[in-house]
Design an enzyme around this catalytic site. Structure first.
Site, PDB file in Angstrom:
ATOM      1  N   CYS A 144      41.788  34.346  88.111  1.00 53.94           N
ATOM      2  CA  CYS A 144      42.809  34.289  88.949  1.00 53.94           C
ATOM      3  C   CYS A 144      43.124  32.659  88.774  1.00 53.94           C
ATOM      4  CB  CYS A 144      42.571  34.812  90.320  1.00 53.94           C
ATOM      5  SG  CYS A 144      41.195  33.928  91.317  1.00 53.94           S
ATOM      6  N   HIS A 176      49.121  19.377  91.006  1.00 51.56           N
ATOM      7  CA  HIS A 176      50.358  20.010  91.765  1.00 51.56           C
ATOM      8  C   HIS A 176      51.259  19.758  90.753  1.00 51.56           C
ATOM      9  CE1 HIS A 176      48.764  19.153  96.054  1.00 51.56           C
ATOM     10  NE2 HIS A 176      48.366  20.364  95.735  1.00 51.56           N
TER      11      HIS A 176
END
Length: 556
Positions: A486, A186
């Site tokens: 991606c 994160h």
């Protein structure tokens, strides 16, 4: 004396400044007993603190927007988890104070996560942050976090909680360095979104003395302690040259000899669209739809709510390509109405497409909503399924798309090694592939993407991972179909050249990375990219692969 340390560079740019350390963790509250008649009052205190922290996390998310908002909303859900609250109530009922009940309940849940095959280890940091915020509020002490400072600095931390990273002020926090984390943690993802230079997985970072001057190169992962004036000048000059190249670069992505490589944006919802448009994204290569499902873990959002959100993104890219990933739930993104609660290893269980095929009504509603959202719009809609393992999975997804009346291309994400190995078989059922390099690395190397101790195996430069990318791209070329990337690998400008050389047909990344990738691609021919790719695959380690590609592209 100047010394050099090396971690994992996860966000481009150079930061030069003095070290400031993250505040220390909340102290463990004392284990004192309370009289039975005080239990109800203490339970009320605990609930009020939980609700206040959850509201604060949601407010921070609303301010931050984008991917940070989804992360912080997930943290708020942790704070309000009914089982955790029930455990807190039980502990208070037998004599714990509110703060001790919170601390012990969260510690018990923490042990369960840490012991779940290490897969959930990355969520332990999130859990600790929520616990610390609630305990701090109950104790009436300031929440440990980003230090107060009137002067810009480089932040050092063991790890950064999403709530801290999301609202960093780039005017004060020049860059940050953490001991833990990985390229897909994160902290790394949010650093890239903020455009703050960052290095993670640097053992011993906490030992850097407060006030020490360091230079952080977020591209190479190098940390220069007490850098010389010459080193600072060299780094600054290189950063200015990169900035000038970015300003001069515009238009569609392409190599210097005109080979087109569409540069697309990864978005987590409508809030991410303005940055993608400003960066010149040619469309969306990964539209994560999980943000819609995080508001209520008990039930799926209505068809109307989904239509409204999808249309906002689709309208932003007229004549552009928008690739939507259907709901990817399970593992670290559990939803009560969709994912099993008792899996021994959620990463290897019912997640992604598997969850949707077990709940066809959820998939049908989402596909129908996408069809209606795209109706009448001049957009090239493509829809893909996460966690496709084989041709059977691909066929089931394509059949569901057709049954929902979806007028779009259907695709499959390559996140499992079996999908790369059998890509040509999968392409008999779908029209394109999209490589999710984060999970593909995780499953290829049995290395949790959130655990800093195995971050070297999460490095997208690993030659084995490049081999799987090449297999997928070659299969797509043989079938006359497209194969994009991606995952976070696409955000590395040098690696973007290598991926192009491997045959990847489009690259999708966070909006902040698009100018860097566009400028770098424009410097090299397709043949140079192909030679760099071959050199990287011939290496034995990720570090050697990067060096080999650099040598080819620099003409050495």
């Amino acid at each position: 004396m100047e010394t050099t340390l090396r971690g994992v560079g996860v966000s481009h740019g150079v930061a030069i400044g003095q070290v400031r350390h993250m505040g220390t963790a909340v102290l463990e509250p004392p284990a004192k007993q309370i009289p039975a008649e005080e239990a109800e009052r203490e339970q009320g205190r605990a609930r009020q603190a939980v609700e206040a922290v959850a509201a604060d996390l949601i407010a921070r998310g609303n301010l931050a927007g984008g991917e940070a908002q989804a992360v912080l909303e997930a943290q708020a859900m942790i704070a309000q988890d009914p089982e955790l609250i029930a455990d807190v109530d039980r502990r208070i009922a037998v004599g714990s104070t509110a703060e001790r009940g919170i601390y012990d309940a969260f510690s018990h849940y923490r042990e369960l996560l840490a012991g779940a095959g290490e897969y959930m280890a990355g969520r332990v940091a999130d859990l600790d942050d929520v616990r610390n915020r609630i305990v701090a509020r109950l104790l009436g002490v300031p929440m440990p976090g980003v230090p107060d400072s009137d002067e810009p600095y480089v932040l050092i931390a063991r790890d950064l909680a999403p709530a801290d990273t999301a609202l960093l002020d780039p005017a004060l926090v020049l860059g940050f360095v953490t001991e833990e984390g990985g390229p897909t943690s994160h902290s790394a993802i949010l650093a890239r979104a903020l455009g703050v230079p960052a290095v993670v997985a640097l053992p011993g970072a906490g030992e850097l003395a407060e006030g020490t001057e360091i230079a952080v190169d977020g591209s190479t992962g190098e940390i220069f302690v007490n850098p010389s004036e010459d080193k600072k000048a060299t780094l600054t000059r290189a950063a200015e040259e990169r900035k000038a190249a970015l300003s001069a670069s515009s238009g569609p992505g392409a190599t210097s000899d005109g080979h087109k490589v569409p540069l697309l944006a990864n978005v987590g919802g409508p809030a991410d669209v303005p940055a993608a448009v400003e960066a010149g994204a040619e469309g969306v290569g990964l539209f994560r739809t999980e943000f819609l499902f995080l508001d209520d873990s008990k039930r799926a959002p209505s068809e109307d709510k989904q239509i409204e959100a999808y249309r906002q993104v689709l309208e932003a890219f007229p004549e552009g390509r928008v690739v939507v990933r259907v709901l990817d739930a399970g593992a670290d993104k559990p939803l009560d109405f969709l994912t099993p609660a008792d899996e021994p290893n959620p990463a290897l269980g019912v997640r992604g497409l598997r969850s949707l095929l077990d709940h066809p009504e959820v998939l049908r509603t989402q596909l129908t909503a996408l069809a209606k959202a795209a109706a009448g719009l001049p957009v090239y809609l493509e829809v893909m399924a996460p966690m496709v393992a084989d041709r059977t999975d691909a066929k089931a997804f394509a059949d569901a798309c057709r049954e929902a009346g979806l007028q779009a291309k259907f695709g499959a994400m390559v996140e499992i090694p079996s999908a790369a190995l059998r890509a040509r078989s999968i392409l008999q059922e779908v029209e394109f592939l999209s490589l999710g390099t984060n999970d593909l690395a995780q499953y290829t190397f049995a290395a949790d993407r959130q655990v800093g101790a195995v971050s070297r195996l999460q490095d997208p430069w690993q030659p084995a991972l490049l081999d799987l990318v090449a297999l997928s791209a070659e299969a797509a070329k043989a079938e006359g179909k497209s194969c994009g990337v991606c995952g976070e690998a696409a955000s590395d400008p040098l690696l973007a050249c290598v991926l192009t050389g491997l045959g990847v047909t489009s690259l999708s990344m966070g909006a902040a990375s698009i100018p860097y990738v566009r400028a770098t691609l424009a410097k090299y021919t397709l043949a140079q990219c192909e030679r760099a790719a071959a050199a990287a695959r011939a290496a034995d380690t990720a570090h050697e692969a990067r060096l080999a590609a650099q040598a080819v592209l620099s003409g050495e």
